[in-house]
Design a protein around this motif. Structure first.
Motif, PDB file in Angstrom:
ATOM      1  N   ILE A 159       1.223  -1.119   0.010  1.00  0.00           N
ATOM      2  CA  ILE A 159      -0.056   0.082   0.002  1.00  0.00           C
ATOM      3  C   ILE A 159       1.033   1.142   0.128  1.00  0.00           C
ATOM      4  O   ILE A 159       0.467   2.149  -0.820  1.00  0.00           O
ATOM      5  CB  ILE A 159      -0.968   0.096   1.189  1.00  0.00           C
ATOM      6  CG1 ILE A 159      -2.093  -1.153   1.156  1.00  0.00           C
ATOM      7  CG2 ILE A 159      -1.813   1.221   1.464  1.00  0.00           C
ATOM      8  CD1 ILE A 159      -2.971  -1.454   2.305  1.00  0.00           C
ATOM      9  N   VAL A 160       2.056   1.159   1.022  1.00  0.00           N
ATOM     10  CA  VAL A 160       2.915   2.298   0.776  1.00  0.00           C
ATOM     11  C   VAL A 160       3.305   2.686  -0.531  1.00  0.00           C
ATOM     12  O   VAL A 160       3.377   3.853  -1.068  1.00  0.00           O
ATOM     13  CB  VAL A 160       3.711   2.310   2.108  1.00  0.00           C
ATOM     14  CG1 VAL A 160       4.695   3.427   2.031  1.00  0.00           C
ATOM     15  CG2 VAL A 160       3.062   2.473   3.266  1.00  0.00           C
ATOM     16  N   LEU A 161       3.947   1.762  -1.150  1.00  0.00           N
ATOM     17  CA  LEU A 161       4.733   1.847  -2.286  1.00  0.00           C
ATOM     18  C   LEU A 161       3.655   2.516  -3.464  1.00  0.00           C
ATOM     19  O   LEU A 161       3.887   3.268  -3.985  1.00  0.00           O
ATOM     20  CB  LEU A 161       5.249   0.463  -2.702  1.00  0.00           C
ATOM     21  CG  LEU A 161       6.623   0.375  -1.751  1.00  0.00           C
ATOM     22  CD1 LEU A 161       7.116  -1.253  -2.303  1.00  0.00           C
ATOM     23  CD2 LEU A 161       7.487   1.327  -2.004  1.00  0.00           C
ATOM     24  N   LEU A 162       2.510   1.718  -3.582  1.00  0.00           N
ATOM     25  CA  LEU A 162       1.575   2.176  -4.354  1.00  0.00           C
ATOM     26  C   LEU A 162       1.112   3.452  -4.327  1.00  0.00           C
ATOM     27  O   LEU A 162       0.940   4.298  -5.058  1.00  0.00           O
ATOM     28  CB  LEU A 162       0.392   1.251  -4.330  1.00  0.00           C
ATOM     29  CG  LEU A 162       0.526  -0.201  -5.188  1.00  0.00           C
ATOM     30  CD1 LEU A 162      -0.667  -1.208  -4.679  1.00  0.00           C
ATOM     31  CD2 LEU A 162       0.542  -0.093  -6.408  1.00  0.00           C
ATOM     32  N   VAL A 163       0.815   4.006  -3.180  1.00  0.00           N
ATOM     33  CA  VAL A 163       0.452   5.188  -2.571  1.00  0.00           C
ATOM     34  C   VAL A 163       1.638   6.500  -2.942  1.00  0.00           C
ATOM     35  O   VAL A 163       1.376   7.253  -3.868  1.00  0.00           O
ATOM     36  CB  VAL A 163       0.077   5.388  -1.206  1.00  0.00           C
ATOM     37  CG1 VAL A 163      -0.010   6.903  -0.927  1.00  0.00           C
ATOM     38  CG2 VAL A 163      -1.277   4.592  -0.857  1.00  0.00           C
ATOM     39  N   VAL A 164       2.716   6.194  -2.447  1.00  0.00           N
ATOM     40  CA  VAL A 164       3.660   7.127  -2.929  1.00  0.00           C
ATOM     41  C   VAL A 164       4.172   6.899  -4.330  1.00  0.00           C
ATOM     42  O   VAL A 164       4.467   8.399  -4.761  1.00  0.00           O
ATOM     43  CB  VAL A 164       4.974   6.646  -1.988  1.00  0.00           C
ATOM     44  CG1 VAL A 164       6.208   7.721  -2.174  1.00  0.00           C
ATOM     45  CG2 VAL A 164       4.719   6.950  -0.398  1.00  0.00           C
ATOM     46  N   TYR A 165       4.462   6.192  -4.929  1.00  0.00           N
ATOM     47  CA  TYR A 165       4.992   6.165  -6.440  1.00  0.00           C
ATOM     48  C   TYR A 165       3.963   6.190  -7.329  1.00  0.00           C
ATOM     49  O   TYR A 165       4.174   6.465  -8.313  1.00  0.00           O
ATOM     50  CB  TYR A 165       5.986   5.022  -6.437  1.00  0.00           C
ATOM     51  CG  TYR A 165       7.129   5.005  -5.634  1.00  0.00           C
ATOM     52  CD1 TYR A 165       8.093   6.023  -6.041  1.00  0.00           C
ATOM     53  CD2 TYR A 165       7.390   4.505  -4.441  1.00  0.00           C
ATOM     54  CE1 TYR A 165       9.281   6.144  -5.195  1.00  0.00           C
ATOM     55  CE2 TYR A 165       8.538   4.472  -3.601  1.00  0.00           C
ATOM     56  CZ  TYR A 165       9.391   5.505  -4.136  1.00  0.00           C
ATOM     57  OH  TYR A 165      10.653   5.583  -3.333  1.00  0.00           O
ATOM     58  N   LEU A 166       2.751   5.422  -7.119  1.00  0.00           N
ATOM     59  CA  LEU A 166       1.804   5.161  -8.196  1.00  0.00           C
ATOM     60  C   LEU A 166       0.635   6.200  -8.192  1.00  0.00           C
ATOM     61  O   LEU A 166       0.409   7.098  -9.143  1.00  0.00           O
ATOM     62  CB  LEU A 166       1.345   3.791  -8.377  1.00  0.00           C
ATOM     63  CG  LEU A 166       0.583   3.516  -9.678  1.00  0.00           C
ATOM     64  CD1 LEU A 166       1.424   3.622 -11.020  1.00  0.00           C
ATOM     65  CD2 LEU A 166       0.388   1.974  -9.524  1.00  0.00           C
TER      66      LEU A 166
END
Length: 185
Positions: free
Chosen positions: A162-169
């Motif tokens: 979730i964190v990676l999807l939120v921040v990068y995508l």
């Protein structure tokens, strides 16, 4: 150290036309040197344009105000700033902020950030669907590898996803989409 101790240094440099490559080379050097200072937690560089010139916004995080101040007051940094000063249109613009969050593009000092409640609303709109969807997407793997579906491993994988999807995508295009609303007071 708690996350409340972390202090953020925001540095803005507008680079004279045609001097961007020299500046980029200097920037790589100073980043490498800053990383060696005690308490340095990382750096992000945002590249943009302002008034026809390249604007470099560096966001440095330090573990404490005193460790940040050690870097700011160092002879090494002072010498590096003198070395690059002829490339800068406005000099070395420095801002220290112990509370600023940078999920939204760092704004110039004279531009106010969107109200936190608006930032919270946009963040909620991005995280809620992901918190419902991402665990479902991991379920087949958790069933195939039961040890991975345990409480701790599954929560680590789901949260990291979730964190990676939120921040990068998702957050960058969503903040652009809501930019008009975010900036209306």
């Amino acid at each position: 150290m708690t996350t409340d101790d972390v202090v953020t240094l925001l540095i803005r440099h507008r680079v004279r036309e045609g001097r961007e490559q020299e500046y980029e080379s200097w920037l790589r050097r100073i980043i490498g040197i800053a990383k060696g200072y005690p308490g340095h937690l990382g750096i992000d560089v945002v590249r943009d344009r302002k008034d026809g010139l390249h604007l470099f916004t560096s966001v440095l995080r330090f573990a404490s105000t005193s460790q940040l101040q050690t870097w700011l007051d160092s002879d090494e940094r002072r010498r590096l700033i003198e070395e690059v000063s002829h490339l800068l249109a406005d000099g070395d613009q420095v801002e220290i902020n112990p509370e600023r969050e940078f999920w939204f593009t760092p704004a110039p000092a004279d531009v106010r950030q969107p109200p936190r409640w608006k930032q919270a609303c946009v963040t909620f709109l991005v995280i809620l669907p992901l918190s419902l969807l991402v665990p479902l997407l991991w379920q087949p793997l958790f069933q195939l590898l039961p040890w991975l579906g345990g409480y701790l491993p599954s929560n680590v994988l789901i949260t990291l996803s979730i964190v990676l999807l939120v921040v990068y995508l998702f957050m960058p295009p969503v903040t652009r989409f809501f930019a008009g609303w975010l900036n209306v007071r």
